[in-house]
Design a protein around this motif. Structure first.
Motif, PDB file in Angstrom:
ATOM      1  N   SER A   1      21.919   9.065 -59.080  1.00 45.72           N
ATOM      2  CA  SER A   1      22.489  10.223 -58.409  1.00 45.72           C
ATOM      3  C   SER A   1      22.339  11.442 -59.322  1.00 45.72           C
ATOM      4  O   SER A   1      22.437  11.327 -60.543  1.00 45.72           O
ATOM      5  CB  SER A   1      23.967   9.958 -58.115  1.00 45.72           C
ATOM      6  N   ASP A   2      22.061  12.601 -58.751  1.00 48.02           N
ATOM      7  CA  ASP A   2      21.969  13.815 -59.575  1.00 48.02           C
ATOM      8  C   ASP A   2      23.149  14.749 -59.306  1.00 48.02           C
ATOM      9  O   ASP A   2      23.113  15.928 -59.602  1.00 48.02           O
ATOM     10  CB  ASP A   2      20.636  14.527 -59.351  1.00 48.02           C
ATOM     11  N   GLY A   3      24.180  14.150 -58.743  1.00 45.83           N
ATOM     12  CA  GLY A   3      25.362  14.959 -58.448  1.00 45.83           C
ATOM     13  C   GLY A   3      25.355  15.451 -57.021  1.00 45.83           C
ATOM     14  O   GLY A   3      26.361  15.372 -56.328  1.00 45.83           O
ATOM     15  N   LYS A   4      24.211  15.951 -56.565  1.00 45.62           N
ATOM     16  CA  LYS A   4      24.128  16.449 -55.188  1.00 45.62           C
ATOM     17  C   LYS A   4      23.955  15.295 -54.213  1.00 45.62           C
ATOM     18  O   LYS A   4      24.624  15.199 -53.205  1.00 45.62           O
ATOM     19  CB  LYS A   4      22.946  17.404 -55.028  1.00 45.62           C
ATOM     20  N   ARG A   5      23.009  14.436 -54.550  1.00 49.36           N
ATOM     21  CA  ARG A   5      22.755  13.307 -53.641  1.00 49.36           C
ATOM     22  C   ARG A   5      22.300  12.087 -54.430  1.00 49.36           C
ATOM     23  O   ARG A   5      22.043  12.161 -55.634  1.00 49.36           O
ATOM     24  CB  ARG A   5      21.717  13.682 -52.583  1.00 49.36           C
ATOM     25  N   THR A   6      22.205  10.975 -53.733  1.00 52.47           N
ATOM     26  CA  THR A   6      21.752   9.752 -54.405  1.00 52.47           C
ATOM     27  C   THR A   6      20.320   9.454 -53.973  1.00 52.47           C
ATOM     28  O   THR A   6      19.883   9.819 -52.878  1.00 52.47           O
ATOM     29  CB  THR A   6      22.645   8.545 -54.032  1.00 52.47           C
ATOM     30  N   TYR A   7      19.623   8.761 -54.866  1.00 52.28           N
ATOM     31  CA  TYR A   7      18.234   8.374 -54.610  1.00 52.28           C
ATOM     32  C   TYR A   7      18.146   6.858 -54.686  1.00 52.28           C
ATOM     33  O   TYR A   7      18.723   6.238 -55.580  1.00 52.28           O
ATOM     34  CB  TYR A   7      17.314   9.037 -55.642  1.00 52.28           C
TER      35      TYR A   7
END
Lengths: 228, 228
Positions: B162-168
């Motif tokens: 996750s980059d904080g905004k969304r998950t991958y």
DNA sequence: ATTACTATCTCACGAGTAC
DNA sequence: TGTACTCGTGAGATAGTAA
């Protein structure tokens, strides 16, 4: 042994041969039928049933199908192959005779000590056998029958000869293990003096003594054979 | 494949297992029937037919029989066992995909060059792949289906992040051979951007150049699998 | 060309039983 | 106990054919 129907073994084997283990293979029911020596309809039914039972997967592609063998199908084939292979390999590699010692060690002993034979024993076996044969009365018809089978197996051939007056037949010798411990030679003669149900054995030493045998004792003789 | 009836295979295998190769084995039709999961009558008929066709020999002993497998019978079993074994072994140990290169290498390339992924590529693969994915349109439904099967096989797992905004989502990489010469990695994604019929490949270098490919070229991708 | 349905037939199996 | 008849049943085969 398996819940795979016997008639489906060939079909699965054919799919396997076509490489349908990991990849879907395009195949028509008529070509499959040809390969398993059945009709197109039979092949179709086989595929239907194998699919139903989870041994294969199929995907339709228009009119044709592609087939792949599942884990389950593969496992089943491995099982069958393993069972077959192991029963082929676990076969004992000897012919076994069971019988009882009979006392008379007359005729055979006389012939076997003739120079025409002993000469050859010396050169082909490396020694001259103990002067006397051990005679065994076979316990069962099946052993008499098995004796005939010896012909096709390897043995040491002692040729016949003539002493001017008459001719003497060949003798064939087979390595034999008496009671699974003492070594000896089972011999078959071109001209048999006894009836078929009697086995003659010769040896380096006195077998009776070596194997602690007496008249009437039960005895087992094993002749190793190459499993071919 | 064989003139031995399919239904007789199990019977012969059972006799083999009983050691009936070189020695006559006493056997009753009822015990044999039990072992092949058939009736006494079926076992009797099998023996009758196997004898008729020269696969076994029998000798009567009063009421009972002793049975031995003949050379012919043995040869037939060896043949079947060999055919089975070799088709099991000759199966190719890879899954093959065939398709055509499609030009767009947009989305995938963007995601694959994200730090959350490249970090892991570096540590788990030892390198960061060429920035760009090679996209292949599968030629046939069967390859789409085969793609699903990849799940059960070994691969290198790149975890999601996750980059904080969304998950991958996670990415699973499989060693792959392109056109049987160039190495690459086939990747499957937790969240697919394309439809099922498109394969994505990444590599150390620019695969297109290495394999001299251009848009529309036909391509073969082989993913080795352990044969289990 | 395919696959697979239906109908028909054959033959493998098991029940009953003779020997 | 044994083996192996006969006979009824049905699974599995093929032929014909639809889709």
């Amino acid at each position: 042994m398996s819940d795979l129907k016997v008639q489906h073994i060939l079909t699965l084997a054919e799919l396997l041969a076509k490489g349908a283990r990991h990849n879907f293979v395009s195949i028509t029911t008529s070509s499959l039928g040809k390969n398993i020596h059945r009709s197109q309809q039979a092949a179709s039914k086989h595929l239907l049933e194998l699919e139903q039972d989870g041994y294969i997967e199929r995907i339709r592609n228009g009119q044709k199908f592609s087939v792949r063998i599942t884990q389950k199908g593969h496992a089943e084939m491995v099982k069958i192959s393993t069972v077959l292979k192991s029963s082929l390999e676990s076969a004992p590699s000897y012919i076994e005779f069971m019988g009882n010692i009979i006392s008379g060690m007359g005729e055979g002993a006389y012939y076997m000590s003739m120079k025409g034979y002993t000469k050859q024993f010396k050169s082909k076996l490396g020694y001259i056998p103990f002067p006397g044969t051990l005679n065994v009365k076979l316990k069962d018809k099946k052993f008499v029958e098995a004796k005939r089978e010896l012909d096709v197996h390897e043995g040491i051939m002692i040729d016949g000869f003539s002493d001017g007056k008459r001719t003497y037949g060949w003798v064939k010798c087979y390595q034999a293990k008496i009671n699974n411990s003492v070594d000896g030679l089972l011999i078959t003669l071109e001209r048999t003096h006894y009836d078929d149900s009697i086995l003659e054995l010769i040896s380096h030493t006195n077998i009776k003594k070596a194997a602690k045998l007496s008249g009437g004792s039960q005895i087992s003789i094993r002749v190793p054979v190459s499993s071919k």
